[in-house]
Structure formats: structure tokens, C-alpha cells
Design a protein around this motif. Structure first.
Motif, PDB file in Angstrom:
ATOM      1  N   LEU A  20       0.842  -0.836  -0.068  1.00 19.40           N
ATOM      2  CA  LEU A  20      -0.163   0.125   0.128  1.00 19.40           C
ATOM      3  C   LEU A  20       1.346   1.286   0.266  1.00 19.40           C
ATOM      4  O   LEU A  20       0.246   2.122  -0.317  1.00 19.40           O
ATOM      5  N   THR A  21       2.226   1.137   0.483  1.00 20.34           N
ATOM      6  CA  THR A  21       3.303   2.162   0.078  1.00 20.34           C
ATOM      7  C   THR A  21       3.084   2.518  -1.149  1.00 20.34           C
ATOM      8  O   THR A  21       3.132   3.348  -1.843  1.00 20.34           O
ATOM      9  N   ALA A  22       3.565   2.192  -2.027  1.00 22.76           N
ATOM     10  CA  ALA A  22       3.635   2.031  -3.359  1.00 22.76           C
ATOM     11  C   ALA A  22       2.077   2.834  -3.860  1.00 22.76           C
ATOM     12  O   ALA A  22       2.252   3.467  -4.934  1.00 22.76           O
ATOM     13  N   ILE A  23       0.576   2.167  -3.242  1.00 20.81           N
ATOM     14  CA  ILE A  23      -0.325   2.595  -3.663  1.00 20.81           C
ATOM     15  C   ILE A  23      -0.082   4.007  -3.522  1.00 20.81           C
ATOM     16  O   ILE A  23      -0.745   4.840  -4.572  1.00 20.81           O
ATOM     17  N   ALA A  24       0.005   3.941  -2.031  1.00 19.05           N
ATOM     18  CA  ALA A  24       0.410   5.834  -1.400  1.00 19.05           C
ATOM     19  C   ALA A  24       1.834   6.622  -2.839  1.00 19.05           C
ATOM     20  O   ALA A  24       0.917   8.118  -2.838  1.00 19.05           O
ATOM     21  N   GLY A  49      -7.380  -6.006  -9.163  1.00 22.95           N
ATOM     22  CA  GLY A  49      -6.693  -7.276  -8.535  1.00 22.95           C
ATOM     23  C   GLY A  49      -6.360  -7.043  -6.995  1.00 22.95           C
ATOM     24  O   GLY A  49      -5.783  -8.301  -5.838  1.00 22.95           O
ATOM     25  N   HIS A  50      -6.020  -6.570  -6.703  1.00 21.73           N
ATOM     26  CA  HIS A  50      -5.041  -5.630  -5.514  1.00 21.73           C
ATOM     27  C   HIS A  50      -6.449  -5.725  -4.553  1.00 21.73           C
ATOM     28  O   HIS A  50      -5.408  -5.573  -3.398  1.00 21.73           O
ATOM     29  N   GLY A  51      -7.765  -5.548  -4.968  1.00 22.85           N
ATOM     30  CA  GLY A  51      -7.945  -5.401  -3.093  1.00 22.85           C
ATOM     31  C   GLY A  51      -8.801  -3.622  -3.124  1.00 22.85           C
ATOM     32  O   GLY A  51      -8.156  -2.683  -3.279  1.00 22.85           O
ATOM     33  N   ALA A  52      -9.917  -3.563  -3.920  1.00 19.62           N
ATOM     34  CA  ALA A  52     -10.635  -2.337  -4.483  1.00 19.62           C
ATOM     35  C   ALA A  52     -10.781  -1.810  -2.977  1.00 19.62           C
ATOM     36  O   ALA A  52     -10.895  -0.333  -3.183  1.00 19.62           O
ATOM     37  N   GLU A  53     -11.117  -2.135  -1.785  1.00 18.00           N
ATOM     38  CA  GLU A  53     -11.511  -0.893  -1.312  1.00 18.00           C
ATOM     39  C   GLU A  53      -9.938  -0.503   0.135  1.00 18.00           C
ATOM     40  O   GLU A  53      -9.469   0.712   0.598  1.00 18.00           O
ATOM     41  N   GLU A  54      -9.172  -1.747  -0.001  1.00 22.44           N
ATOM     42  CA  GLU A  54      -7.705  -1.294   0.912  1.00 22.44           C
ATOM     43  C   GLU A  54      -6.872  -0.373  -0.860  1.00 22.44           C
ATOM     44  O   GLU A  54      -6.986   0.910   0.064  1.00 22.44           O
ATOM     45  N   VAL A  55      -7.086  -0.435  -1.881  1.00 16.80           N
ATOM     46  CA  VAL A  55      -6.551   0.644  -2.902  1.00 16.80           C
ATOM     47  C   VAL A  55      -7.279   2.245  -3.021  1.00 16.80           C
ATOM     48  O   VAL A  55      -6.341   3.038  -2.773  1.00 16.80           O
ATOM     49  N   ALA A  56      -8.863   1.764  -2.380  1.00 17.35           N
ATOM     50  CA  ALA A  56      -9.523   3.119  -2.421  1.00 17.35           C
ATOM     51  C   ALA A  56      -9.229   4.017  -1.471  1.00 17.35           C
ATOM     52  O   ALA A  56      -9.161   4.697  -1.814  1.00 17.35           O
ATOM     53  N   ARG A  57      -9.108   3.382  -0.104  1.00 14.63           N
ATOM     54  CA  ARG A  57      -8.523   4.329   0.430  1.00 14.63           C
ATOM     55  C   ARG A  57      -7.345   4.587   0.503  1.00 14.63           C
ATOM     56  O   ARG A  57      -7.403   6.122   1.879  1.00 14.63           O
ATOM     57  N   THR A  58      -6.433   3.633   0.402  1.00 18.22           N
ATOM     58  CA  THR A  58      -4.967   3.899   0.616  1.00 18.22           C
ATOM     59  C   THR A  58      -5.055   5.327  -0.594  1.00 18.22           C
ATOM     60  O   THR A  58      -4.588   6.418  -0.219  1.00 18.22           O
ATOM     61  N   ALA A  59      -5.823   5.237  -1.490  1.00 16.35           N
ATOM     62  CA  ALA A  59      -6.162   6.639  -2.345  1.00 16.35           C
ATOM     63  C   ALA A  59      -6.487   7.765  -2.257  1.00 16.35           C
ATOM     64  O   ALA A  59      -5.687   8.590  -2.254  1.00 16.35           O
ATOM     65  N   LEU A  60      -7.401   7.424  -1.755  1.00 13.26           N
ATOM     66  CA  LEU A  60      -8.073   8.662  -1.197  1.00 13.26           C
ATOM     67  C   LEU A  60      -7.672   9.896   0.001  1.00 13.26           C
ATOM     68  O   LEU A  60      -7.688  11.049   0.151  1.00 13.26           O
ATOM     69  N   ARG A  61      -6.221   9.009   0.727  1.00 18.70           N
ATOM     70  CA  ARG A  61      -6.032   9.071   1.959  1.00 18.70           C
ATOM     71  C   ARG A  61      -4.731  10.470   1.051  1.00 18.70           C
ATOM     72  O   ARG A  61      -3.882  11.183   1.608  1.00 18.70           O
ATOM     73  N   HIS A  62      -4.229   9.670   0.040  1.00 19.04           N
ATOM     74  CA  HIS A  62      -3.171  10.085  -0.465  1.00 19.04           C
ATOM     75  C   HIS A  62      -3.437  10.811  -1.809  1.00 19.04           C
ATOM     76  O   HIS A  62      -2.802  11.793  -2.785  1.00 19.04           O
ATOM     77  N   GLY A  63      -3.970  11.638  -2.127  1.00 20.52           N
ATOM     78  CA  GLY A  63      -4.430  12.606  -3.707  1.00 20.52           C
ATOM     79  C   GLY A  63      -5.836  12.762  -4.044  1.00 20.52           C
ATOM     80  O   GLY A  63      -6.301  13.002  -5.210  1.00 20.52           O
ATOM     81  N   ALA A  64      -6.346  11.456  -4.239  1.00 20.58           N
ATOM     82  CA  ALA A  64      -7.386  10.922  -4.822  1.00 20.58           C
ATOM     83  C   ALA A  64      -8.525  11.619  -4.629  1.00 20.58           C
ATOM     84  O   ALA A  64      -8.923  11.871  -3.556  1.00 20.58           O
ATOM     85  N   THR A  65      -9.517  12.031  -5.512  1.00 14.61           N
ATOM     86  CA  THR A  65     -10.703  12.773  -5.200  1.00 14.61           C
ATOM     87  C   THR A  65     -11.611  11.851  -5.578  1.00 14.61           C
ATOM     88  O   THR A  65     -12.903  12.457  -5.195  1.00 14.61           O
ATOM     89  N   TRP A  66     -11.746  11.178  -6.485  1.00  9.74           N
ATOM     90  CA  TRP A  66     -12.865  10.233  -6.775  1.00  9.74           C
ATOM     91  C   TRP A  66     -12.594   8.247  -6.944  1.00  9.74           C
ATOM     92  O   TRP A  66     -11.124   8.766  -7.042  1.00  9.74           O
ATOM     93  N   LEU A  67     -13.493   7.814  -6.792  1.00 12.27           N
ATOM     94  CA  LEU A  67     -13.641   6.603  -7.584  1.00 12.27           C
ATOM     95  C   LEU A  67     -14.100   6.316  -8.768  1.00 12.27           C
ATOM     96  O   LEU A  67     -15.458   6.125  -8.819  1.00 12.27           O
TER      97      LEU A  67
END
Length: 391
Positions: A20-24, A49-67
Motif C-alpha cells: 500500500l506504500t506503493a499505491i500511496a 486484483g489488488h483489493g478495491a477497498e484497500e486501494v480506495a482508502r489508500t488512494a483517497l488518503r493520498h490525493g485521489a478525490t473520486w473513485l
């Protein structure tokens, strides 16, 4: 440090480790590149294939604004897990009634009048205004309204908007070849999209969110970014432009325990056929990953896995549940790990390597990792700070 993991039994033999550090890191870089535009994290197909919930939470914490998701089921699953960020979905059955979608506050892509009518009906039944993103087909010939039907779609959108049944929140399209900035077809699409946007404004619609850029365009075509970039494959660390490196970090490593090793003489047949016969005395290692787990059968004869940092070829055909590696004279024992793919930092194959061996793209390799390969999540201290602390 491992922060979460999929439920697994004591007999789990193969795992996909998601960093998840890489996703961030990837999210933060893509958000910075987007500038004043927002960033949509595309988490369809269970987050590639990485896990939608885990990726979404990480992305939203590090700059994503939409899913972004493909289906209503994917959108509703994220809402059920407590994710409240704006979500756009773009594929649905002609029989979709949209009540659950609207009540969950999910935006819907629309490229046909019939879908507008269905959404307007759902809005009346639920007392909820439908947020829609009108999609123009600028040249991919997939979803979206073709140019000759665009004016009609705009007219009906305005009608339903005036009736208070829907709000045209977005306007979008998808690029066929953003990887090649010199492609004439790309410039035709950019021109067609801008014409469609101007037509929407002339029709009395001026959506606040205009989006066109996919991963490749987000990184190298500023003119395509508009108000929102959509990051799919780049979010997961795959470089989207052949021959260019933007500093993305691959997030998934797939590995499995070696179950058995055996020393065999020259002339030993391996797996079905056999298509492979050993040329010398060697050690064979049995690995519990097969085509049911995402190893492409067509990669046999070309593919390898890493054992002790050494790439060892797959010997013989790929079976449903297992492959055999020729590890040569490595002193390998059962219980050690064979790495199918990872970031490549330690010489192991990458998803790009497997895509080349299988004559496909990395997207198929990542999404092909089967459900019986358990997912484990790691996060390291080198993750970038959350988006709010960077502003």
C-alpha cells in the motif's frame, strides 16, 4: 509492517502481497501531476486484483478525490464498506432500474437517451436527483453517444435537468491511444471531445467536471486533463507509456511456497506431453500456482519465476494448479518461496515481463490473479504523508 490481510487458512500456499506504500506513492505522484485537476482512482475489477477497498482508502488518503468502477455492484460494495467519496460507474444492464445506485449517491455515466429515461424514472421514484456524466464516443466505438446522437442526448439531458430529475455533473470520453502523443487518431479524439464540450455549453449545459485523461494522458498530455484525471493501471505501478519511466512503483508481488523438490537425470519428461525434457541432471521444484491462479498457459516455454534471486524457467506445460520450475543446481528446499512477479527490485520477473511472455498487457496479468491466492497488505514507513498534510 503488515496492516491487514485477507482471511486465510493454515493451508494457504500462495499469496499476493500488496504494498500500500506503493499505491500511496503512485497516487501522490499522479495527484501532483494533475495539478489543479482532481484525480479519480479507478478501482474496478477489485482494484485490478489488488483489493478495491484497500486501494480506495489508500488512494483517497493520498490525493485521489473520486473513485471509478465498472458496475453498480462494485459501487454498492464500496458504499457498504463505508466509503463516502464520489463514485462514478459506467457499465450497466439495459434492465438496470438505478434505485439503489441513486440512493447510494453514486454518479452514472450516460451515453444513450434510454439510460437517461431510466435514470429520470428512478429519480422520480426515489425523490433523488440523479448525477450523470454524459459520455461522448470520440473514436473508440465502445460506450458513449456517437457524434450524430450527441445533440439529442444533450437535449434530453437539459429537459430532465429542467424537470429537477437529474444534474449533469460531468462530461467525458475515453482515449484509444494516449500512449503515442503523435498519433493522428489521438488528435482527432481531442478535437472531437472539445467540439462535444462546446456543443454542451451551447445547449445550456456546462458540467462542472470534464474528464478525458486516462493514465497515459494524465502523465504526458496536459491538454487532456481538464477537471479530472482517471488513473487506472498507473495507480498500481505499471508504467503506461512504453519506453518511458515516470517513477511509478509496482504494488503487487505474487509468490508461492515450493512444495517439493526432486533431483532428476537428463532425459526426464516434465508435465503433460511431455513438452519438456531435461537436457542435463537438474533439480525440479513444484510450485502451487497454475492457470486457475492467473498463470497464462501460453507463457509456457518463455516464462520464469525467481528462486533465491535467480530466474528459473517453467519446465513443461502450465497445469491448472501447479507448475514445475527447473532450478538447476540451486540448493532449494521445500518451504522456500518462488516469486511469480514483483517490482523487479531483486531481479524477479515483473507483470510487464509476464505480459510479454503471454502476448497480453499487464492489466490482464494483474486482474488474472485468482481468488484462491490470498491477499496480504503491507505498508511501510516511507509512504508519503496524507494529502491533507501536503497542502
Amino acid at each position: 509492517m503488515s496492516i491487514s490481510s485477507q482471511a486465510a487458512t493454515a493451508t494457504t500456499m500462495a499469496e499476493a502481497v500488496v504494498d500500500l506504500t506503493a499505491i500511496a506513492h503512485n497516487t501522490a505522484m499522479l495527484a501532483e501531476t494533475a495539478g489543479t485537476a482532481g484525480l479519480m482512482a479507478v478501482v474496478k475489477a477489485d482494484g485490478f486484483g489488488h483489493g478495491a477497498e484497500e486501494v480506495a482508502r489508500t488512494a483517497l488518503r493520498h490525493g485521489a478525490t473520486w473513485l471509478g468502477v465498472a458496475s453498480a455492484a462494485e459501487a454498492l460494495a464500496l458504499r457498504a464498506r463505508g466509503l463516502t467519496a464520489p463514485i462514478l460507474l459506467w457499465l450497466y444492464s439495459p434492465a438496470e432500474t438505478f434505485e439503489e445506485v441513486l440512493e447510494a449517491g453514486v454518479d452514472v455515466s450516460v451515453g444513450a437517451v434510454e439510460a437517461l429515461e431510466a435514470l429520470a424514472g428512478a429519480a422520480e421514484r426515489t425523490g433523488t436527483v440523479a448525477n450523470v456524466h454524459l459520455k461522448l464516443d470520440t473514436g473508440m466505438s465502445r460506450g458513449g453517444a456517437p457524434a450524430e446522437e450527441w445533440a439529442q442526448l444533450l437535449a434530453w439531458s437539459r429537459k430532465f435537468a429542467h424537470a429537477g430529475l437529474l444534474h449533469v455533473r460531468g462530461l467525458w470520453s475515453h482515449l484509444a491511444n494516449a500512449e503515442n502523443p503523435d498519433d493522428p487518431g489521438l488528435h482527432t479524439q481531442l478535437r472531437e471531445f472539445e467540439l462535444g464540450r462546446q456543443a454542451a455549453i451551447a445547449a445550456g449545459l456546462d458540467p462542472p467536471i470534464v474528464h478525458l485523461a486516462n493514465s497515459a494522458a494524465a502523465l504526458q498530455l496536459p491538454q487532456a486533463r481538464y477537471d479530472l484525471s482517471r488513473a487506472g493501471i498507473a495507480l498500481y505501478g505499471i508504467e503506461p507509456v512504453p519506453g518511458r519511466r515516470f517513477g511509478l512503483r509496482p504494488a503487487m508481488t505474487v509468490r508461492a511456497q515450493i512444495l517439493l523438490t526432486k533431483r532428476v537425470p537428463a532425459g526426464t519428461g516434465v508435465s503433460y506431453g511431455p513438452d519438456f525434457v531435461t537436457e542435463r541432471e537438474t533439480t525440479l521444484a513444484l510450485v502451487p500456482l497454475g492457470f486457475a491462479d492467473g498463470i497464462p498457459r501460453q507463457a509456457a516455454g518463455r516464462a520464469s519465476m525467481a528462486v533465491r534471486g535467480v530466474r528459473c524457467p517453467i519446465a513443461g506445460r502450465v497445469s491448472m494448479d501447479q507448475v514445475v520450475l527447473d532450478v538447476g543446481d540451486l540448493p532449494v528446499r521445500a518451504g522456500e518461496y518462488a516469486v511469480m512477479f514483483g517490482p523487479g527490485d531483486d531481479g524477479e520477473p515483473t507483470a510487464d515481463d509476464w505480459a510479454g511472455w503471454a502476448d497480453t498487457n499487464p492489466h490482464e496479468i494483474l486482474t488474472g490473479v485468482g481468488a484462491r491466492v490470498s491477499r496480504r497488505y503491507e505498508q511501510h514507513a516511507t509512504a508519503p504523508p496524507p494529502a491533507e498534510s501536503r497542502r
